[in-house]
Design a protein around this motif. Sequence first.
Motif, PDB file in Angstrom:
ATOM      1  N   LEU A  18       0.856  -1.175   0.000  1.00 62.49           N
ATOM      2  CA  LEU A  18       0.000   0.000   0.000  1.00 62.49           C
ATOM      3  C   LEU A  18       0.894   1.227   0.000  1.00 62.49           C
ATOM      4  CD1 LEU A  18      -2.730   1.498   0.443  1.00 62.49           C
ATOM      5  CD2 LEU A  18      -2.263   1.284   2.893  1.00 62.49           C
ATOM      6  N   ARG A  19       0.719   2.095  -0.992  1.00 62.32           N
ATOM      7  CA  ARG A  19       1.455   3.357  -1.055  1.00 62.32           C
ATOM      8  C   ARG A  19       0.426   4.474  -1.135  1.00 62.32           C
ATOM      9  NH1 ARG A  19       4.900   0.351  -4.896  1.00 62.32           N
ATOM     10  NH2 ARG A  19       6.800  -0.110  -3.771  1.00 62.32           N
ATOM     11  N   SER A  20       0.628   5.510  -0.322  1.00 61.15           N
ATOM     12  CA  SER A  20      -0.322   6.612  -0.331  1.00 61.15           C
ATOM     13  C   SER A  20       0.392   7.918  -0.011  1.00 61.15           C
ATOM     14  CB  SER A  20      -1.417   6.348   0.705  1.00 61.15           C
ATOM     15  OG  SER A  20      -2.383   7.361   0.652  1.00 61.15           O
ATOM     16  N   SER A  21      -0.046   8.985  -0.661  1.00 58.37           N
ATOM     17  CA  SER A  21       0.437  10.333  -0.362  1.00 58.37           C
ATOM     18  C   SER A  21      -0.646  11.058   0.432  1.00 58.37           C
ATOM     19  CB  SER A  21       0.722  11.097  -1.656  1.00 58.37           C
ATOM     20  OG  SER A  21       1.729  10.454  -2.385  1.00 58.37           O
ATOM     21  N   PHE A  22      -0.227  12.055   1.222  1.00 58.84           N
ATOM     22  CA  PHE A  22      -1.213  12.790   2.004  1.00 58.84           C
ATOM     23  C   PHE A  22      -0.786  14.244   2.170  1.00 58.84           C
ATOM     24  CE2 PHE A  22       1.778  10.895   4.961  1.00 58.84           C
ATOM     25  CZ  PHE A  22       2.114  11.950   5.790  1.00 58.84           C
ATOM     26  N   THR A  23      -1.753  15.079   2.484  1.00 63.05           N
ATOM     27  CA  THR A  23      -1.550  16.487   2.817  1.00 63.05           C
ATOM     28  C   THR A  23      -2.310  16.751   4.106  1.00 63.05           C
ATOM     29  OG1 THR A  23      -1.527  17.050   0.467  1.00 63.05           O
ATOM     30  CG2 THR A  23      -1.853  18.859   2.013  1.00 63.05           C
ATOM     31  N   VAL A  24      -1.677  17.485   5.019  1.00 65.02           N
ATOM     32  CA  VAL A  24      -2.339  17.780   6.289  1.00 65.02           C
ATOM     33  C   VAL A  24      -2.118  19.251   6.633  1.00 65.02           C
ATOM     34  CG1 VAL A  24      -0.528  17.319   8.004  1.00 65.02           C
ATOM     35  CG2 VAL A  24      -2.818  16.602   8.475  1.00 65.02           C
ATOM     36  N   ASP A  25      -3.163  19.877   7.111  1.00 67.77           N
ATOM     37  CA  ASP A  25      -3.057  21.260   7.588  1.00 67.77           C
ATOM     38  C   ASP A  25      -2.833  21.229   9.093  1.00 67.77           C
ATOM     39  OD1 ASP A  25      -3.554  22.537   5.082  1.00 67.77           O
ATOM     40  OD2 ASP A  25      -5.679  22.051   5.308  1.00 67.77           O
ATOM     41  N   CYS A  26      -1.733  21.788   9.526  1.00 66.34           N
ATOM     42  CA  CYS A  26      -1.398  21.792  10.946  1.00 66.34           C
ATOM     43  C   CYS A  26      -1.856  23.109  11.575  1.00 66.34           C
ATOM     44  CB  CYS A  26       0.108  21.633  11.142  1.00 66.34           C
ATOM     45  SG  CYS A  26       0.727  20.058  10.522  1.00 66.34           S
TER      46      CYS A  26
END
Length: 71
Positions: A18-26
């Motif tokens: 499983l490969r996944s990219s993510f974006t998160v607002d801190c």
Amino acid sequence: MDSDGAGRFVEAAAVHVLRSSFTVDCPGTTTPAYGSVTAWYGTGEGSLRCGVSPGKDPWMKEAYELTCGQA
């Protein structure tokens, strides 16, 4: 694996990747953080003999083709 007779025999093992990219607002920042994760789950293993159908499992077909050539 029972290896009666002559021929090329293959032992194969596999996992699901499983490969996944993510974006998160801190909180407290104006720029999002970006990242990716790679993980694996499940396992498979088996034996096959060149010249004998590897069956329908995609990973066994791939192991067969890498070792024995096209099925």
